[in-house]
Design a protein around this motif. Structure first.
Motif, PDB file in Angstrom:
ATOM      1  N   CYS A 197       0.851  -1.186   0.000  1.00 52.68           N
ATOM      2  CA  CYS A 197       0.000   0.000   0.000  1.00 52.68           C
ATOM      3  C   CYS A 197       0.889   1.239   0.000  1.00 52.68           C
ATOM      4  CB  CYS A 197      -0.922   0.010   1.209  1.00 52.68           C
ATOM      5  SG  CYS A 197      -0.087   0.159   2.792  1.00 52.68           S
ATOM      6  N   LEU A 198       0.277   2.351  -0.288  1.00 53.18           N
ATOM      7  CA  LEU A 198       0.977   3.631  -0.280  1.00 53.18           C
ATOM      8  C   LEU A 198       0.672   4.324   1.032  1.00 53.18           C
ATOM      9  CD1 LEU A 198       2.701   5.434  -2.119  1.00 53.18           C
ATOM     10  CD2 LEU A 198       0.585   6.482  -2.897  1.00 53.18           C
ATOM     11  N   GLY A 199       1.703   4.844   1.676  1.00 52.91           N
ATOM     12  CA  GLY A 199       1.528   5.561   2.931  1.00 52.91           C
ATOM     13  C   GLY A 199       1.923   7.015   2.780  1.00 52.91           C
ATOM     14  N   VAL A 200       1.313   7.855   3.596  1.00 49.04           N
ATOM     15  CA  VAL A 200       1.645   9.276   3.652  1.00 49.04           C
ATOM     16  C   VAL A 200       1.985   9.585   5.099  1.00 49.04           C
ATOM     17  CG1 VAL A 200       0.849  11.636   3.283  1.00 49.04           C
ATOM     18  CG2 VAL A 200       0.003   9.805   1.801  1.00 49.04           C
ATOM     19  N   LEU A 201       3.162  10.123   5.323  1.00 47.52           N
ATOM     20  CA  LEU A 201       3.576  10.502   6.665  1.00 47.52           C
ATOM     21  C   LEU A 201       2.920  11.834   7.010  1.00 47.52           C
ATOM     22  CD1 LEU A 201       5.372   9.818   9.075  1.00 47.52           C
ATOM     23  CD2 LEU A 201       7.213  11.053   7.936  1.00 47.52           C
ATOM     24  N   LEU A 202       2.101  11.847   8.060  1.00 46.90           N
ATOM     25  CA  LEU A 202       1.349  13.058   8.414  1.00 46.90           C
ATOM     26  C   LEU A 202       1.988  13.856   9.542  1.00 46.90           C
ATOM     27  CD1 LEU A 202      -2.276  11.677   8.138  1.00 46.90           C
ATOM     28  CD2 LEU A 202      -1.025  13.105   6.496  1.00 46.90           C
ATOM     29  N   SER A 203       2.892  13.244  10.280  1.00 44.84           N
ATOM     30  CA  SER A 203       3.610  13.982  11.324  1.00 44.84           C
ATOM     31  C   SER A 203       4.868  13.208  11.686  1.00 44.84           C
ATOM     32  CB  SER A 203       2.740  14.184  12.568  1.00 44.84           C
ATOM     33  OG  SER A 203       2.444  12.953  13.181  1.00 44.84           O
ATOM     34  N   GLY A 204       5.809  13.905  12.276  1.00 41.62           N
ATOM     35  CA  GLY A 204       7.039  13.262  12.714  1.00 41.62           C
ATOM     36  C   GLY A 204       7.987  12.962  11.570  1.00 41.62           C
ATOM     37  N   LEU A 207       4.324  -1.626  -4.096  1.00 44.25           N
ATOM     38  CA  LEU A 207       3.214  -1.670  -5.047  1.00 44.25           C
ATOM     39  C   LEU A 207       3.654  -2.111  -6.432  1.00 44.25           C
ATOM     40  CD1 LEU A 207       1.304   1.634  -4.226  1.00 44.25           C
ATOM     41  CD2 LEU A 207       0.608  -0.698  -3.678  1.00 44.25           C
ATOM     42  N   TYR A 208       4.882  -1.793  -6.807  1.00 41.46           N
ATOM     43  CA  TYR A 208       5.314  -1.966  -8.183  1.00 41.46           C
ATOM     44  C   TYR A 208       6.202  -3.174  -8.420  1.00 41.46           C
ATOM     45  CZ  TYR A 208       3.214   2.560  -8.765  1.00 41.46           C
ATOM     46  OH  TYR A 208       2.320   3.588  -8.788  1.00 41.46           O
ATOM     47  N   ASN A 209       6.251  -4.079  -7.475  1.00 42.77           N
ATOM     48  CA  ASN A 209       6.962  -5.337  -7.703  1.00 42.77           C
ATOM     49  C   ASN A 209       6.289  -6.430  -6.894  1.00 42.77           C
ATOM     50  OD1 ASN A 209       8.414  -5.972  -5.129  1.00 42.77           O
ATOM     51  ND2 ASN A 209       9.329  -3.964  -5.485  1.00 42.77           N
ATOM     52  N   ASP A 210       6.632  -7.661  -7.188  1.00 41.70           N
ATOM     53  CA  ASP A 210       6.024  -8.772  -6.466  1.00 41.70           C
ATOM     54  C   ASP A 210       7.038  -9.500  -5.583  1.00 41.70           C
ATOM     55  OD1 ASP A 210       7.505  -9.914  -8.460  1.00 41.70           O
ATOM     56  OD2 ASP A 210       5.893 -11.156  -9.267  1.00 41.70           O
TER      57      ASP A 210
END
Length: 102
Positions: free
Chosen positions: A56-63, A88-91
């Motif tokens: 999955c794609l994560g977004v760092l929101l703090s720290g 996401l782009y490899n297996d």
């Protein structure tokens, strides 16, 4: 369960490259999707590890998040930056780096 974000976190999410230009209504619809979550990590807690990660794609929101490859420090992610795209782009069965909350 919908991911609950503070107004500051919602603003930061809207500024990250993936969501840049998206309105608040669209962001709130995305946050309400069943596979979207907001998670907290304490200092020194692993976020991703080679054998424990999510595709999955994560977004760092703090720290900050320290990125290492074995014992080599690769970078430090700041609030607003994305992570997880490599998964996401490899297996491959293993994630290339370790991400640790700072």
């Amino acid at each position: 369960m919908a991911a609950e974000l503070s107004p500051k976190e919602l603003l930061l999410l809207g500024r990250c490259p993936f969501f840049r230009g998206a309105g608040e209504a669209l962001l709130r619809r995305v946050l309400a999707l069943p596979d979207v979550s907001a998670e907290d990590f304490g200092a020194a807690e692993p976020v991703y590890q080679p054998h424990q990660f999510r595709r999955c794609l994560g977004v760092l929101l703090s720290g900050q998040v320290q990125v290492t490859n074995a014992s080599l420090s690769v970078s430090v992610l700041q609030a607003g930056e994305l992570f997880g795209a490599a998964a996401l782009y490899n297996d491959q069965p293993h994630y290339a780096t370790t991400l640790t909350a700072r």
